[in-house]
Design a protein around this motif. Structure first.
Motif, PDB file in Angstrom:
ATOM      1  N   VAL A 217       0.629  -0.908   0.038  1.00 47.66           N
ATOM      2  CA  VAL A 217       0.164  -0.365   0.182  1.00 47.66           C
ATOM      3  C   VAL A 217       0.483   1.124   0.238  1.00 47.66           C
ATOM      4  O   VAL A 217       1.714   1.316   0.986  1.00 47.66           O
ATOM      5  CB  VAL A 217      -0.854   0.103   1.175  1.00 47.66           C
TER       6      VAL A 217
ATOM      7  N   CYS B 209      -7.565  -4.731   3.291  1.00 48.57           N
ATOM      8  CA  CYS B 209      -7.499  -5.313   2.056  1.00 48.57           C
ATOM      9  C   CYS B 209      -7.010  -6.746   1.179  1.00 48.57           C
ATOM     10  O   CYS B 209      -6.507  -6.375   0.362  1.00 48.57           O
ATOM     11  CB  CYS B 209      -5.281  -4.867   1.791  1.00 48.57           C
TER      12      CYS B 209
ATOM     13  N   LYS C 203     -10.100  -6.601  -3.701  1.00 51.63           N
ATOM     14  CA  LYS C 203      -9.112  -5.667  -4.781  1.00 51.63           C
ATOM     15  C   LYS C 203      -9.424  -4.639  -4.329  1.00 51.63           C
ATOM     16  O   LYS C 203      -8.922  -3.168  -4.381  1.00 51.63           O
ATOM     17  CB  LYS C 203      -9.622  -6.482  -5.919  1.00 51.63           C
ATOM     18  N   ILE C 204     -11.276  -4.425  -3.959  1.00 51.45           N
ATOM     19  CA  ILE C 204     -11.805  -3.017  -4.433  1.00 51.45           C
ATOM     20  C   ILE C 204     -11.478  -2.265  -2.839  1.00 51.45           C
ATOM     21  O   ILE C 204     -10.799  -0.685  -2.933  1.00 51.45           O
ATOM     22  CB  ILE C 204     -12.671  -2.782  -4.042  1.00 51.45           C
TER      23      ILE C 204
ATOM     24  N   LEU D  28      -7.192  -1.563  -3.437  1.00 48.71           N
ATOM     25  CA  LEU D  28      -6.847  -0.331  -4.519  1.00 48.71           C
ATOM     26  C   LEU D  28      -7.202   1.130  -3.636  1.00 48.71           C
ATOM     27  O   LEU D  28      -6.765   2.271  -3.691  1.00 48.71           O
ATOM     28  CB  LEU D  28      -7.568  -0.328  -5.346  1.00 48.71           C
ATOM     29  N   SER D  29      -8.592   0.864  -3.124  1.00 46.92           N
ATOM     30  CA  SER D  29      -8.739   2.357  -2.019  1.00 46.92           C
ATOM     31  C   SER D  29      -8.198   2.841  -1.333  1.00 46.92           C
ATOM     32  O   SER D  29      -7.691   3.568  -0.924  1.00 46.92           O
ATOM     33  CB  SER D  29     -10.834   2.090  -1.537  1.00 46.92           C
TER      34      SER D  29
ATOM     35  N   ASN E 150      -4.667   2.070  -0.738  1.00 43.51           N
ATOM     36  CA  ASN E 150      -3.484   2.525  -2.364  1.00 43.51           C
ATOM     37  C   ASN E 150      -3.705   3.871  -2.313  1.00 43.51           C
ATOM     38  O   ASN E 150      -2.845   4.994  -2.146  1.00 43.51           O
ATOM     39  CB  ASN E 150      -3.096   2.179  -3.083  1.00 43.51           C
ATOM     40  N   ALA E 151      -5.440   4.607  -3.095  1.00 48.86           N
ATOM     41  CA  ALA E 151      -5.743   5.858  -3.631  1.00 48.86           C
ATOM     42  C   ALA E 151      -5.795   6.765  -1.568  1.00 48.86           C
ATOM     43  O   ALA E 151      -5.017   7.908  -1.464  1.00 48.86           O
ATOM     44  CB  ALA E 151      -6.985   5.611  -3.636  1.00 48.86           C
TER      45      ALA E 151
END
Ligand code: G1P
Length: 294
Positions: A33, A257, A260-261, A264-265, A267-268
């Motif tokens: 992340v 985590c 996948k959502i 990815l979220s 990480n953002a």
């Protein structure tokens, strides 16, 4: 007086099938992340809450986690020679103290309860924190620190919870809410992955626990539960007959985590929080979103 919380257990034996092929040769806990592996977030949270001894329940293909929490002299030497002091300091502050990590293996995938039970000799006869590393939080103070406050007040066992859409309850452990405020209420029951119609609430167990060592005996006597696995939730429900369980509706936001959502979220969200990345990354995100809408 409650016994001080010194030990944390991190179950990291899962296969990570939802992230194949990324996790074919690499543990899912080492996916990053931003620029830190997922496992590091849980370890940092534990450290912040005063944990001194970090116990990892691993499996095959997980040896790199052990390497991650060790020194890397060659790398340190190279960074030093190149004057990369910031990177060097970061590596050193991330490390648990020498002799304060332990690793054991869950030899068969028999469930989360069984993974925790595999740590029984390393934990011994004292309370311990249990952190499921898939769940990472943006929370200030950290979720385990918020739970330690409730633990110091009530002793016994503590579980972090949050509300979800009632349709999602069958993916989680669910608690029943008794008396007390959000920061520390009494839990009246627990059930693993119920059908929405059988759920006592929409409060899910969020992957952070403080448990008393008596749980180990109860896990041992647990028949297989939801999904044919030995469930920690079932052992907790059994322990509730003898000991208090406190729920903490924590302040903060979770990223699961394991999905996948969520990954990815995370990480953002974590990148947007970084002073060295946020402005530029936000611009990129805007562009990506504009292009996706076309
Ligand atoms: C586990 C626990 C469940 C908890 C969840 C949080 O389930 O058994 O009670 O709500 O973690 O992520 P798993 O996600 O391993 O199916």
């Amino acid at each position: 007086m409650t016994a001080k919380l010194r030990v944390a257990v991190f179950p990291v034996a899962g296969l990570g099938t939802r992230f194949l092929p990324a996790t074919k040769a690499m543990p899912k806990e080492m996916l990053t992340v931003v620029d830190r592996p997922i496992i590091q977030y849980a370890v940092d949270e534990a450290k912040e809450a005063g944990i001194e001894h970090f116990v990892f329940v691993t499996g095959r293909n997980k040896a790199v986690i052990e390497d991650h929490f060790d020194r890397q002299f060659e790398l340190e030497h190279t960074l030093e020679q190149r004057g990369k002091t910031e990177a060097l300091e970061l590596l050193q502050t991330d490390l648990p103290e020498p002799g304060k990590t332990s690793f054991t293996r869950q030899q068969e995938p028999l469930g989360l309860g069984h993974a925790v039970w595999c740590a029984r000799q390393l934990v011994g006869n004292e309370p311990f924190a249990l952190l499921l590393p898939d769940m990472i939080f943006k929370a200030q103070p950290g979720v385990l620190s918020q739970m330690v406050k409730a633990y110091e007040q009530h002793g016994g066992n503590v579980v972090a919870v949050e509300e979800v859409d009632p349709a999602e309850v069958s993916s989680y452990g669910i608690v029943g809410r008794g008396d007390g405020p959000d920061e520390a209420f009494e839990i009246t029951e627990m059930v693993e992955k119920p059908e929405p119609k059988d759920a006592p609430s929409n409060l899910i167990i969020s992957g952070r626990y403080i448990l008393q060592p008596e749980i180990f005996k109860l896990i041992e006597n647990q028949p297989r539960g939801a999904g044919g696995e030995i469930q920690i939730t079932d052992a907790m429900q059994a322990l509730m007959g003898q000991q208090r369980f406190t729920g903490v509706k924590y302040e903060g936001r979770v990223f699961d985590c394991g999905s996948k959502i969520g990954f990815l979220s995370a990480n953002a969200a974590f990148a947007l929080d970084r002073p060295d990345l946020s402005a530029e990354f936000l611009q990129e995100l805007h562009q990506i979103i504009r292009a996706a809408k076309r």
